[in-house]
Design a protein around this motif. Structure first.
Motif, PDB file in Angstrom:
ATOM      1  N   GLY A  24     -11.545 -17.053  -9.661  1.00  0.00           N
ATOM      2  CA  GLY A  24     -12.677 -15.944  -9.916  1.00  0.00           C
ATOM      3  C   GLY A  24     -13.596 -15.899  -8.967  1.00  0.00           C
ATOM      4  N   PRO A  25     -14.552 -16.691  -7.887  1.00  0.00           N
ATOM      5  CA  PRO A  25     -14.676 -17.342  -7.305  1.00  0.00           C
ATOM      6  C   PRO A  25     -15.899 -16.388  -7.027  1.00  0.00           C
ATOM      7  CG  PRO A  25     -13.537 -18.160  -5.952  1.00  0.00           C
ATOM      8  CD  PRO A  25     -12.935 -17.259  -6.811  1.00  0.00           C
ATOM      9  N   GLY A  26     -17.403 -15.981  -7.139  1.00  0.00           N
ATOM     10  CA  GLY A  26     -18.436 -15.159  -6.685  1.00  0.00           C
ATOM     11  C   GLY A  26     -18.446 -15.953  -5.247  1.00  0.00           C
ATOM     12  N   PRO A  27     -19.126 -14.760  -3.584  1.00  0.00           N
ATOM     13  CA  PRO A  27     -19.297 -15.051  -2.204  1.00  0.00           C
ATOM     14  C   PRO A  27     -19.615 -16.457  -2.118  1.00  0.00           C
ATOM     15  CG  PRO A  27     -21.030 -13.334  -3.290  1.00  0.00           C
ATOM     16  CD  PRO A  27     -19.846 -13.449  -4.701  1.00  0.00           C
ATOM     17  N   SER A  28     -20.484 -17.075  -3.283  1.00  0.00           N
ATOM     18  CA  SER A  28     -20.824 -18.427  -2.455  1.00  0.00           C
ATOM     19  C   SER A  28     -20.114 -18.967  -3.312  1.00  0.00           C
ATOM     20  CB  SER A  28     -22.410 -18.433  -3.157  1.00  0.00           C
ATOM     21  OG  SER A  28     -21.985 -18.440  -3.989  1.00  0.00           O
ATOM     22  N   GLY A  29     -18.960 -19.260  -3.855  1.00  0.00           N
ATOM     23  CA  GLY A  29     -18.141 -19.972  -3.290  1.00  0.00           C
ATOM     24  C   GLY A  29     -18.222 -20.558  -5.870  1.00  0.00           C
ATOM     25  N   GLY A  30     -19.041 -19.738  -5.725  1.00  0.00           N
ATOM     26  CA  GLY A  30     -19.368 -20.548  -7.962  1.00  0.00           C
ATOM     27  C   GLY A  30     -19.039 -19.246  -8.869  1.00  0.00           C
ATOM     28  N   ASN A  90      -6.763  -0.693 -17.941  1.00  0.00           N
ATOM     29  CA  ASN A  90      -6.511  -0.090 -18.487  1.00  0.00           C
ATOM     30  C   ASN A  90      -6.149  -0.091 -19.566  1.00  0.00           C
ATOM     31  OD1 ASN A  90      -4.054   0.662 -17.020  1.00  0.00           O
ATOM     32  ND2 ASN A  90      -5.331   2.418 -15.938  1.00  0.00           N
ATOM     33  N   GLN A  91      -4.912  -1.218 -19.625  1.00  0.00           N
ATOM     34  CA  GLN A  91      -3.974  -2.211 -21.134  1.00  0.00           C
ATOM     35  C   GLN A  91      -4.560  -2.137 -22.607  1.00  0.00           C
ATOM     36  OE1 GLN A  91      -0.464  -3.027 -19.073  1.00  0.00           O
ATOM     37  NE2 GLN A  91       0.089  -0.645 -18.327  1.00  0.00           N
ATOM     38  N   GLN A  92      -4.039  -2.067 -23.397  1.00  0.00           N
ATOM     39  CA  GLN A  92      -4.558  -3.422 -24.258  1.00  0.00           C
ATOM     40  C   GLN A  92      -3.492  -4.461 -24.730  1.00  0.00           C
ATOM     41  OE1 GLN A  92      -7.324  -2.608 -26.028  1.00  0.00           O
ATOM     42  NE2 GLN A  92      -7.779  -0.889 -24.585  1.00  0.00           N
ATOM     43  N   GLN A  93      -3.447  -4.770 -23.095  1.00  0.00           N
ATOM     44  CA  GLN A  93      -2.430  -6.496 -22.986  1.00  0.00           C
ATOM     45  C   GLN A  93      -3.281  -7.033 -21.734  1.00  0.00           C
ATOM     46  OE1 GLN A  93       1.975  -5.690 -22.442  1.00  0.00           O
ATOM     47  NE2 GLN A  93       1.451  -4.275 -20.872  1.00  0.00           N
ATOM     48  N   PRO A  94      -3.041  -8.360 -22.064  1.00  0.00           N
ATOM     49  CA  PRO A  94      -3.086  -9.120 -20.095  1.00  0.00           C
ATOM     50  C   PRO A  94      -2.425  -8.752 -19.123  1.00  0.00           C
ATOM     51  CG  PRO A  94      -3.270  -9.815 -21.926  1.00  0.00           C
ATOM     52  CD  PRO A  94      -2.741  -9.390 -22.955  1.00  0.00           C
ATOM     53  N   ALA A 146     -13.504 -14.203 -18.680  1.00  0.00           N
ATOM     54  CA  ALA A 146     -12.922 -14.439 -17.497  1.00  0.00           C
ATOM     55  C   ALA A 146     -11.102 -14.207 -17.111  1.00  0.00           C
ATOM     56  CB  ALA A 146     -13.431 -15.439 -16.516  1.00  0.00           C
ATOM     57  N   PRO A 147     -10.928 -14.472 -16.093  1.00  0.00           N
ATOM     58  CA  PRO A 147      -9.004 -14.232 -15.959  1.00  0.00           C
ATOM     59  C   PRO A 147      -8.889 -15.739 -16.451  1.00  0.00           C
ATOM     60  CG  PRO A 147     -10.066 -13.771 -13.774  1.00  0.00           C
ATOM     61  CD  PRO A 147     -10.860 -14.350 -14.822  1.00  0.00           C
ATOM     62  N   ILE A 148      -7.549 -14.964 -17.426  1.00  0.00           N
ATOM     63  CA  ILE A 148      -6.695 -15.913 -17.928  1.00  0.00           C
ATOM     64  C   ILE A 148      -5.644 -16.847 -17.481  1.00  0.00           C
ATOM     65  CG2 ILE A 148      -4.844 -16.395 -19.933  1.00  0.00           C
ATOM     66  CD1 ILE A 148      -6.402 -13.348 -21.025  1.00  0.00           C
ATOM     67  N   VAL A 149      -5.690 -17.887 -17.264  1.00  0.00           N
ATOM     68  CA  VAL A 149      -4.573 -19.039 -16.215  1.00  0.00           C
ATOM     69  C   VAL A 149      -3.450 -19.307 -17.221  1.00  0.00           C
ATOM     70  CG1 VAL A 149      -4.203 -20.320 -14.969  1.00  0.00           C
ATOM     71  CG2 VAL A 149      -6.227 -19.784 -14.942  1.00  0.00           C
ATOM     72  N   GLN A 150      -2.069 -18.478 -16.838  1.00  0.00           N
ATOM     73  CA  GLN A 150      -0.954 -18.409 -18.077  1.00  0.00           C
ATOM     74  C   GLN A 150       0.131 -19.047 -16.761  1.00  0.00           C
ATOM     75  OE1 GLN A 150      -0.044 -15.843 -21.335  1.00  0.00           O
ATOM     76  NE2 GLN A 150       1.880 -15.357 -20.512  1.00  0.00           N
ATOM     77  N   GLY A 152       0.138 -20.377 -14.459  1.00  0.00           N
ATOM     78  CA  GLY A 152      -0.153 -21.105 -13.212  1.00  0.00           C
ATOM     79  C   GLY A 152      -0.896 -19.842 -12.882  1.00  0.00           C
ATOM     80  N   ASP A 153      -0.030 -18.217 -13.013  1.00  0.00           N
ATOM     81  CA  ASP A 153      -1.248 -17.230 -12.915  1.00  0.00           C
ATOM     82  C   ASP A 153      -2.374 -16.446 -13.072  1.00  0.00           C
ATOM     83  OD1 ASP A 153       1.327 -16.435 -10.875  1.00  0.00           O
ATOM     84  OD2 ASP A 153       2.245 -15.256 -13.069  1.00  0.00           O
ATOM     85  N   ALA A 154      -3.026 -15.735 -12.757  1.00  0.00           N
ATOM     86  CA  ALA A 154      -4.104 -15.527 -13.789  1.00  0.00           C
ATOM     87  C   ALA A 154      -3.880 -14.029 -13.959  1.00  0.00           C
ATOM     88  CB  ALA A 154      -5.561 -15.634 -12.231  1.00  0.00           C
ATOM     89  N   LEU A 155      -4.478 -14.576 -15.099  1.00  0.00           N
ATOM     90  CA  LEU A 155      -4.385 -12.545 -15.977  1.00  0.00           C
ATOM     91  C   LEU A 155      -5.702 -12.035 -16.260  1.00  0.00           C
ATOM     92  CD1 LEU A 155      -1.277 -13.354 -18.467  1.00  0.00           C
ATOM     93  CD2 LEU A 155      -0.867 -12.567 -15.701  1.00  0.00           C
ATOM     94  N   MET A 156      -5.780 -10.646 -16.284  1.00  0.00           N
ATOM     95  CA  MET A 156      -7.134  -9.685 -16.321  1.00  0.00           C
ATOM     96  C   MET A 156      -6.946  -9.655 -18.065  1.00  0.00           C
ATOM     97  SD  MET A 156      -7.546  -6.682 -13.490  1.00  0.00           S
ATOM     98  CE  MET A 156      -9.543  -6.355 -14.753  1.00  0.00           C
ATOM     99  N   PRO A 157      -7.719 -10.052 -18.849  1.00  0.00           N
ATOM    100  CA  PRO A 157      -7.872  -9.805 -20.696  1.00  0.00           C
ATOM    101  C   PRO A 157      -7.579  -8.075 -20.687  1.00  0.00           C
ATOM    102  CG  PRO A 157      -9.724 -11.149 -20.239  1.00  0.00           C
ATOM    103  CD  PRO A 157      -9.568 -10.619 -18.263  1.00  0.00           C
ATOM    104  N   PRO A 158      -7.440  -8.262 -21.747  1.00  0.00           N
ATOM    105  CA  PRO A 158      -6.808  -6.787 -21.552  1.00  0.00           C
ATOM    106  C   PRO A 158      -8.305  -5.485 -22.285  1.00  0.00           C
ATOM    107  CG  PRO A 158      -6.275  -7.983 -23.567  1.00  0.00           C
ATOM    108  CD  PRO A 158      -6.858  -8.475 -22.723  1.00  0.00           C
ATOM    109  N   GLY A 159      -8.729  -4.948 -21.229  1.00  0.00           N
ATOM    110  CA  GLY A 159      -9.467  -3.383 -21.105  1.00  0.00           C
ATOM    111  C   GLY A 159     -10.978  -4.557 -19.985  1.00  0.00           C
ATOM    112  N   ALA A 160     -10.395  -5.486 -19.193  1.00  0.00           N
ATOM    113  CA  ALA A 160     -11.089  -5.919 -18.900  1.00  0.00           C
ATOM    114  C   ALA A 160     -11.585  -5.662 -16.884  1.00  0.00           C
ATOM    115  CB  ALA A 160     -10.600  -7.740 -18.005  1.00  0.00           C
TER     116      ALA A 160
END
Length: 201
Positions: A24-30, A90-94, A146-150, A152-160
């Motif tokens: 999830g870094p921005g284009p400048s790396g932050g 668009n789901q109610q789960q990661p 922000a994404p959830i790390v689980q 070793g995988d990055a997950l999108m929170p519900p509705g994010a």
């Protein structure tokens, strides 16, 4: 079990197998900063065989000398092609943070030395192809976490919702501009691997 796609029109503007940069870094790396959502074209809904559901809304296209934090500076007289789109769980789960859209551009804007690496795809106009590229989350929209790390995988929170930028790894003719398009074609997201356009506003 195959994935499927569906288009639904945006009744109002959205508001406040490419590789991925999934932290999830921005284009400048932050870190990707919170932001209001841009206006997009109609939302394309896709579902994976595992049941993950995403909404995609194309926002804009362009060229830049360093569009992603991993990009090296483009040689003089060239630029990297990029496109931005809103990716929504668009789901109610990661769900897995995945990047369904791929960037296509007319072959005439690809330097001759790179044309063998620009791949056509069924369902996409014959004069367009996709170069090697990477995707990166550049903003978290509408207060999304922000994404959830689980495991070793990055997950999108519900509705994010995140703003994703996809950019070519190889420089192109900077005149490509508004002729860049986004398509979904990977078999994880379409049943027949035919490109389906994610329409711009």
């Amino acid at each position: 079990m195959a994935g499927y796609v569906a288009l639904k029109p945006d009744t109002e503007p959205q508001t406040s197998s490419n590789a991925a940069v999934q932290d999830g870094p921005g284009p400048s790396g932050g870190p990707a900063e919170p932001s209001d959502a841009p206006r997009t074209g109609p939302t394309l809904s896709v579902t994976t065989p595992e049941g993950y559901g995403y909404g995609l809304g194309a926002a804009r296209t362009g060229t830049a000398g360093k569009p992603l934090s991993r990009s090296t500076a483009a040689p003089s007289g060239t630029a990297y092609a990029y496109a931005e789109y809103v990716l929504t769980n668009n789901q109610q789960q990661p769900v897995l943070l995945d990047f369904p859209a791929d960037l296509f551009l007319p072959l005439k804007y690809v330097p001759s030395a790179a044309r063998q690496r620009c791949m056509p795809q069924p369902g996409v106009p014959k004069d367009m192809c996709t170069l090697p590229n990477h995707s990166q989350v550049i903003a978290r929209l509408n207060g999304s976490a922000a994404p959830i790390v689980q495991d070793g995988d990055a997950l999108m929170p519900p509705g994010a919702s995140y703003l994703v930028r996809i950019a070519t790894d190889l420089p192109v003719d900077p005149r490509v501009g508004e002729e860049i398009r986004l398509y979904v074609w990977n078999a994880r997201f379409t049943s027949d691997r035919r490109g389906i356009e994610v329409p711009l506003p």
